[in-house]
Design a protein around this motif. Structure first.
Motif, mmCIF file in Angstrom:
data_model
loop_
_atom_site.group_PDB
_atom_site.id
_atom_site.type_symbol
_atom_site.label_atom_id
_atom_site.label_comp_id
_atom_site.label_asym_id
_atom_site.label_seq_id
_atom_site.Cartn_x
_atom_site.Cartn_y
_atom_site.Cartn_z
ATOM 1 N N UNK A 81 11.119 -0.209 6.184
ATOM 2 C CA UNK A 81 10.505 0.705 7.129
ATOM 3 C C UNK A 81 9.786 -0.012 8.271
ATOM 4 N N UNK A 82 9.771 -1.331 8.256
ATOM 5 C CA UNK A 82 9.078 -2.058 9.324
ATOM 6 C C UNK A 82 10.078 -2.472 10.414
ATOM 7 N N UNK A 83 9.589 -2.605 11.598
ATOM 8 C CA UNK A 83 10.487 -3.045 12.669
ATOM 9 C C UNK A 83 9.958 -4.326 13.287
ATOM 10 N N UNK A 100 -4.021 -4.004 8.438
ATOM 11 C CA UNK A 100 -4.599 -3.398 9.632
ATOM 12 C C UNK A 100 -6.100 -3.244 9.435
ATOM 13 N N UNK A 150 -7.802 1.412 2.208
ATOM 14 C CA UNK A 150 -6.774 2.387 1.857
ATOM 15 C C UNK A 150 -5.400 1.748 1.811
ATOM 16 N N UNK A 151 -4.445 2.490 1.261
ATOM 17 C CA UNK A 151 -3.087 1.982 1.117
ATOM 18 C C UNK A 151 -2.749 1.714 -0.343
ATOM 19 N N UNK A 152 -3.474 2.438 -1.245
ATOM 20 C CA UNK A 152 -3.216 2.304 -2.682
ATOM 21 C C UNK A 152 -3.388 0.870 -3.160
ATOM 22 N N UNK A 212 -0.236 -0.383 5.179
ATOM 23 C CA UNK A 212 0.937 0.491 5.020
ATOM 24 C C UNK A 212 1.958 -0.206 4.130
ATOM 25 N N UNK A 213 2.910 0.531 3.473
ATOM 26 C CA UNK A 213 3.064 1.960 3.562
ATOM 27 C C UNK A 213 2.070 2.627 2.613
ATOM 28 N N UNK A 214 1.537 3.777 3.036
ATOM 29 C CA UNK A 214 0.439 4.407 2.339
ATOM 30 C C UNK A 214 0.699 4.819 0.910
ATOM 31 N N UNK A 215 1.961 5.024 0.532
ATOM 32 C CA UNK A 215 2.246 5.520 -0.815
ATOM 33 C C UNK A 215 2.638 4.416 -1.783
ATOM 34 N N UNK A 221 -4.584 -6.706 13.417
ATOM 35 C CA UNK A 221 -3.326 -6.498 12.703
ATOM 36 C C UNK A 221 -2.689 -7.857 12.435
ATOM 37 N N UNK A 274 1.751 -5.597 6.545
ATOM 38 C CA UNK A 274 0.752 -5.718 7.600
ATOM 39 C C UNK A 274 -0.618 -5.333 7.074
ATOM 40 N N UNK A 306 -9.930 -1.028 6.416
ATOM 41 C CA UNK A 306 -8.780 -1.906 6.199
ATOM 42 C C UNK A 306 -7.693 -1.073 5.530
ATOM 43 N N UNK A 307 -6.538 -1.026 6.157
ATOM 44 C CA UNK A 307 -5.433 -0.219 5.637
ATOM 45 C C UNK A 307 -4.192 -1.104 5.529
#
Ligand SMILES: [Ca+2]
Ligand SMILES: [Ca+2]
Ligand SMILES: [Ca+2]
Ligand SMILES: [Ca+2]
Ligand SMILES: [Ca+2]
Ligand SMILES: [Ca+2]
Ligand SMILES: [Ca+2]
Ligand SMILES: [Ca+2]
Ligand SMILES: [Ca+2]
Ligand SMILES: [Ca+2]
Ligand SMILES: [Ca+2]
Ligand SMILES: [Ca+2]
Lengths: 214, 214, 214, 214, 214, 214
Positions: E3-5, E34, E47-49, E89-92, E17, E32, E86-87
């Protein structure tokens, strides 16, 4: 059961209400993110049986908005002087996942700016803390649910473009798709310049003296 | 067992007490939502073995009320200067679900405005954060319980109209149904203009200086 | 084992100690609710291995008392300037249920007013937030335990009258029963006008300025 | 293993250290309650793998002491201006039960008054919030452990007198038993008038203005 | 799914970042970190599990940065006047382990200094509180993932040198490895002197008066 | 795997880093306790996957230090004006038990006094709140690990003397053992008078006015 009615998402007189698209084992569904403010001390309340990932999504959306308050014309004192509540009906139905990220972001952007949300618009997509929009699943089912509900505009992540290409064109007719990479585009598409009627005039406690810089 | 007595919900001398309708495995039942205020710092206490969904319902009702304080003539300082307690007897019986939403909303609206609650009135319906009333289940059983208890007026969600149509008319006789879409209608129906005897004269701490706007 | 002694509940020189009646699998039992205050900031401590329902009962009793402080001649500042501790010996025995509601209410009413508790009095009954007294179970066993312990007066909910009628009169001899509907009656029966010896003279911090009304 | 040494409880130069008696599956044991104060804001820390009942015991002891501060000559400001830590070695051994109640009470009374604890003294007994001492189990095993350790005085609840009578006199020789009903007797027996060397001179923040009474 | 580009980690216009390298059961992956700041009171949101070890890693990185604020030219008031989020991804997707330590440290160093992060750089390594960098696993898989993603520079712990030696040279071509022992080296390598465009001008509340020293 | 390097514990230029000795199922091991301070409000953070007993050990060590601040020349305001973080690498390895007590105490004593820690020194022993050092297990394995690591001095509890006597002398050669009863001895042995380079000059907020005594 189907507990939502069409009139609802055609009514943008209330700030902070945005239409999202959910995907469950039985198909796609419309859902609403509701955000409201009341005079307080900056408390955040989340309700509607939200799972951990969805709560983190909301916190990420709020942090993004707070870090960009200046650019959106939001006086940062509003975050400390008003309590924010985010609710997702129906209250007894458990919900989770990151795909409501941009919907939540739009709801709180609307309620903090008191700008109207565009009519007949729905959206689905994860957000990250720097504002990137990420693709989500269940696109076909979500589109069908949106059509049934009379939605005319849908915001998706640019990376969900390939999902659109795999869907028969007949299903897509009547809906305009807005493919985005960044939440700035989402806000620009979803929020009107016009304020809601009876918009709140925010007032602030005046206890702090600010000074210095670096 | 039946622990409630009729006299109770015919007595509206106490603010903050509203009759709800519950639906359990053994049929419908009357329940009471009790709300009270005491001088404090804005703490919210929920008791009566309430489940998570019902607690969220109470928080949603409170947020709605706080965000509409001006329109209801409530001085917003009351939220910071008084503690709110919501209790649902009987204390040892677990309760859950969103269907007490409008009942809780009415109870706290009564206690914050000190307005009397209409006599022999019961209600059931979920609320959302923007004030929408949503349909709930168990309508037939709830109506039977209300009749047994001498209730004469019932507030339901407009979308529960179809449930009424499926019930034999003989069961509905003697009760006036009020079908609503929004909690503003609920408050207008349920709260009298008259204040309770010995209504509280709210007093506030005067520490904050307010200024500015946007 | 039997760890309580008679002299205890015949001694009302200490404020905040009230005799309750419990019902366990092995019969009725005397228990004591102890409440004490110490200079502090309004913290509530509950101890004695109390279950969730019993804790909610205590919070409900406290909220009732706070909301009626004026009527009971309690300066509301005492709630913010003193910490309240409620303990139920024996410390290692788990206890639960709502039936100690009026006993807890009486204990904290005594400690906040510094009024003596009536001698040889016991009580059992649930309370609700508006002050209603509700019936409880195990009446026969509780009465037997009270008799064994030398109790001469028992306060019960009016709705427990039918339980009394089912008990052989010989068991009831020597005890006066006070059947009540509301906690105001309980307080009037249980608290003497006389203050305890060495009653506390409450003192308050003077930081807040009060103003305004509505 | 035996990790304690005799010299320890013969040394009362440190305030806040009191010898208790525990009863485990393998017999009686000496244990120490350690209490210490440091400049702070009134925080309570409990350590030593204490179970819930033992923690409640400590809170009950502290509440009793705070409510009797005046009588014990303790300036109540010390409770807000110093943090209290109660530790029970050995740190890895789980401990529970209410029987250390009077030992904990004595330890914190010593540390707040800076008075010395009597030499070669041990004790065991539950306390209640009004200061009553309640009997505990394992008396015989506890006495044997105390003898092995050179203890000469033991404080017990008066209601444990019958346990003493069931023990062969030869085991009791050389130990003086102090049977008490109330913690005031415990404090009088256990604390010397003499302060410890290097006793703390308490100092307080001066932010609050006190006024009013009732 | 991927899912990353690529464009993302070639864009260093956003502060806070940083590209990390993760190792899962299905191989290496780019991730990443963030970090963002918003006016607040010093709250930390993760966050971000993130699992417990990864959260501790973030707290350790933050403590290191705070203790070295002076050396990095960070005004220490920023820690109390801005909230840090601080996050990841991916959030799930659940994430755990200490190997993102230096990546998190770099992200928060960038956001607090507003300095740009070097382009096409990735890193992996545990940190300790004194700033030591410790080796981590999965080096080969992580390098392959970095190559696929167009990374040109990788920071590793010096003690991971032996892992590099075991990898066929063909895999290492095109990437410059920076082997470090201390996070000071990481910061020097990863952060450019140049500030990001639209860098934040930090402002502070001015309530505290500082004085004294030792 | 072996992730520590010799140079580390031979470097005492950083305050708050002390070498401990751990005992696991696979033998003895060197570990490091890291403590650091940053401007704050007195928050304590513990990381490194510490178990409950080890966390209590750290709290006990901190309470001891705070209660003895005057004797150690520590301005007590530092405890309220700086946050303390204690970390034990490696971050992903769970650790528990009381045996790091004196090591933690020494680490925080070093960081609050900014005094250097003696070179090539390791230690193991439980502490109690009054400062007593208690014996621990695994002495033989710990000594072997220390030798492998180049340690020349080891601090043990006096009561571990018997463990030393059971070890073949050849294993003890080259190491000086310091047997202690009290943490004052530990501090005297472990901390040099010399401050670290770049020692912190503590500064304090000046909000409180102190007065009174007893
Ligand atoms: Ca709800
Ligand atoms: Ca969605
Ligand atoms: Ca209750
Ligand atoms: Ca209901
Ligand atoms: Ca207890
Ligand atoms: Ca411990
Ligand atoms: Ca004991
Ligand atoms: Ca998320
Ligand atoms: Ca990594
Ligand atoms: Ca150890
Ligand atoms: Ca860690
Ligand atoms: Ca150790």
């Amino acid at each position: 059961g189907e507990v939502f009615d069409k009139e609802l998402y055609q009514d943008n007189s209330v700030p902070g209400v945005v239409t999202g698209l959910a995907w469950t084992s039985v198909g796609g569904e419309i859902l609403f993110i509701e955000a409201s403010l009341s005079k307080g001390k900056g408390k955040l309340t989340l309700s509607g049986q939200l799972g951990e990932v969805m709560k983190e999504s909301a916190m990420t959306a709020l942090s993004y908005l707070r870090s960009k308050a200046d650019k959106l014309g939001i006086d940062h004192r509003v975050f400390d002087n008003y309590d924010l509540h985010i609710h997702v009906p129906a209250g007894a139905v458990p919900k989770d996942g990151p795909s409501a990220g941009i919907t939540i972001l739009t709801a709180i952007a609307s309620v903090y700016t008191q700008r109207k949300v565009r009519n007949r618009l729905a959206m689905t997509g994860e957000i990250t803390l720097r504002g990137k929009v990420m693709p989500v699943g269940g696109i076909k089912e979500k589109i069908l649910a949106a059509k049934r509900a009379g939605i005319t505009d849908i915001i998706l992540c640019n990376k969900n473009r390939k999902d659109l290409e795999e869907i028969d064109d007949s299903y897509l007719k009547g809906i305009t798709f807005h493919l985005v990479d960044h939440v700035q585009e989402v806000i620009q598409l979803a929020l009107l310049d016009e304020l809601v009627d009876d918009s709140i005039s925010f007032t602030f406690d005046n206890q702090r003296v600010t000074s210095g810089d670096c």
